[in-house]
Design an enzyme around this catalytic site. Structure first.
Site, PDB file in Angstrom:
ATOM      1  N   HIS A 109       0.754  -1.229  -0.114  1.00  0.00           N
ATOM      2  CA  HIS A 109      -0.039   0.138   0.030  1.00  0.00           C
ATOM      3  C   HIS A 109       0.626   1.447   0.264  1.00  0.00           C
ATOM      4  O   HIS A 109       0.350   1.864   0.073  1.00  0.00           O
ATOM      5  CB  HIS A 109      -0.215   0.240   1.057  1.00  0.00           C
ATOM      6  CG  HIS A 109      -2.492  -0.119   0.930  1.00  0.00           C
ATOM      7  ND1 HIS A 109      -2.525   1.419   0.160  1.00  0.00           N
ATOM      8  CD2 HIS A 109      -3.367  -0.216   1.022  1.00  0.00           C
ATOM      9  CE1 HIS A 109      -3.648   1.579   0.059  1.00  0.00           C
ATOM     10  NE2 HIS A 109      -4.108   0.783   0.645  1.00  0.00           N
ATOM     11  N   ASP A 142      -2.781   1.520  -4.955  1.00  0.00           N
ATOM     12  CA  ASP A 142      -3.675   1.892  -3.854  1.00  0.00           C
ATOM     13  C   ASP A 142      -4.902   1.040  -4.823  1.00  0.00           C
ATOM     14  O   ASP A 142      -4.769  -0.019  -5.815  1.00  0.00           O
ATOM     15  CB  ASP A 142      -3.974   3.496  -3.838  1.00  0.00           C
ATOM     16  CG  ASP A 142      -3.580   4.292  -3.755  1.00  0.00           C
ATOM     17  OD1 ASP A 142      -2.619   4.159  -1.990  1.00  0.00           O
ATOM     18  OD2 ASP A 142      -3.018   5.322  -4.254  1.00  0.00           O
TER      19      ASP A 142
END
Length: 439
Positions: free
Chosen positions: A409, A413
């Site tokens: 992350h 995304d």
């Protein structure tokens, strides 16, 4: 005469250390240039270290089962010609060579037992002597599988796991205690105590099997731990209807195998679809580099291949430029190299994204750990027949598969990953005789 050093080679672009799995030579053996000296294990590959010289093995500095940094001196060879001052050379490198503190100080002394013999004249490495002492194994009753019938650590581990241990009272202790070098090696178990302490809370009862952690398993553990500690993992899954793909593949597989000589597996179609989608969504093909994100130009797909005791990730280079046939060929060749122990460092280098065929084990959903330093891994689950509600409201039996994606992350995304998976789904669901060529 001159003394030449053999050092731990770099067996891959990101490899920093290697474990001496097994010596293939003993002190006093004559070797020629390019003769194999030792089997070395890294986190990427098993390989043999070749000799760079013609000569006689002078000293085995490294110990079986121990890990050393790239560039560390692991043995010396006496060659013809040169000066005579070289015999002192191994002393300094021997002290700094090992990557692990346990092996650094006693390494030169511990090498001596390799040249020692029992009553039958056999040679044993320090690792073999240590295991035989710990488990009371009578080495004179063991048949070795190593070079020249030499007993290896693998031979003893196999006996220990089977429980069929040849014993002769306290005799196995004698080969170690009868020599001064063995006494010097005695502190080694003490140095290893911190590692053993982690397992003190695990009760061991008669019948339990204690399996030594191999170099490959240690490397896998370190890489997975680093990935989980450094990369904030997120996870997403998409369901794909591959009925048309399976129908197309099944119509080709018999003739394809007869014509090409290797299998046309469903996995090849998935790898091709991923490569195509990565070309359209290059951000997925990226890596975290601290103060920047590196978006890789080449699409090199790592594929996970498991053996009984380890996991390897050989790489299909430039997968986006290959046909389904070419990918199927490489999958077969790389898997064959893994299982035959012939995988090279080059086969393991340069991966930018990993595709794991977890469905081969019957899995239908999994949460993979990212192959550090890549930004994502895709798990292709088992293809199963399920009742599905179609667009016209009718229910039909379809071939369905889950694609499970773990992502870093810091780099990726949900939006880009969702669009990437949507595109992979679209490619797979439109794979058919009319739309797709395997050549």
């Amino acid at each position: 005469m001159a003394i030449e050093q053999i050092k731990m080679p770099q067996l891959g672009e990101s490899v920093t250390e290697g474990t001496i799995n097994q010596w293939l030579v003993s002190v006093g053996d004559k070797v020629s240039k390019y003769d194999p000296l030792a089997e070395v294990t890294t986190d990427k590959v098993n390989s043999e270290v070749p000799s760079s010289f013609d000569g006689v093995i002078k000293e085995l500095i490294a110990q079986e089962g121990e890990t050393y940094e790239v560039g560390a001196v692991i043995l010396t060879i006496e060659t013809e010609g040169g000066g005579s001052a070289a015999p002192e050379a191994p002393a300094a490198p021997a002290a700094e060579a090992p990557a692990t503190p346990a092996a650094s100080t006693p390494a030169p002394a511990a090498a001596a037992p390799v040249a020692k013999t029992d009553n039958g004249g056999a040679r044993y490495s320090p690792a073999v002597l240590k295991l035989s002492q710990e488990h009371g194994i009578d080495l004179s009753q063991v048949t070795g599988t190593g070079a020249g019938g030499r007993i290896t650590r693998k031979d003893l581990n196999a006996l220990i796991e089977s429980g069929n241990i040849p014993k002769a009272g306290a005799a196995p202790v004698a080969p170690v205690q009868e020599t001064a070098p063995a006494a010097a090696a005695a502190p080694a178990p003490q140095a290893a105590a911190p590692k053993a302490a982690a397992a003190t809370n695990v009760p061991v009862v008669p019948g339990d099997i204690e399996i030594p952690v191999s170099g490959v398993r240690k490397a896998i553990a370190a890489n997975m731990l680093k990935s989980k500690h450094e990369a904030p993992h997120a996870w997403t899954m998409i369901e794909v209807d591959v009925t048309n793909l399976m129908s197309f593949r099944n119509s080709l597989k018999a003739d394809f195998k007869k014509k090409e000589g290797f299998n046309l597996t469903p996995f090849a179609f998935f790898v091709k679809a991923v490569a195509q989608a990565l070309k359209e969504f290059p951000m997925i093909n990226s890596m975290w580099a601290g103060d920047k994100i590196v978006q890789k130009k080449d699409i090199n797909l790592s594929i996970a291949v498991a053996t009984e005791d380890a996991l390897y990730v050989p790489v299909i280079k430039n997968a986006d430029e290959k046909t389904i046939k070419g990918i199927a060929r490489e999958i077969g060749e790389l898997a064959g190299k893994v299982r035959s122990g012939k995988l090279s460092g080059a086969d393991m280098s340069g991966g930018t994204f990993t595709v794991n065929n977890t469905g081969s084990f019957g899995s239908i959903q999994s949460n993979g750990i990212i192959n550090h330093p890549q930004a994502a891994i895709l798990q292709v689950e088992s293809i199963v027949k399920r009742a599905v509600v179609m667009d016209n409201g009718m229910i039909a039996v379809r071939d369905m598969v889950n694609l499970c994606m773990s992502l870093d992350h810091r780099v990726l995304d949900g939006l880009v990953c969702g669009n990437f998976l949507k595109r992979v789904k679209e490619i797979l669901e439109n794979t058919s005789k009319e739309n797709t060529s395997v050549y």
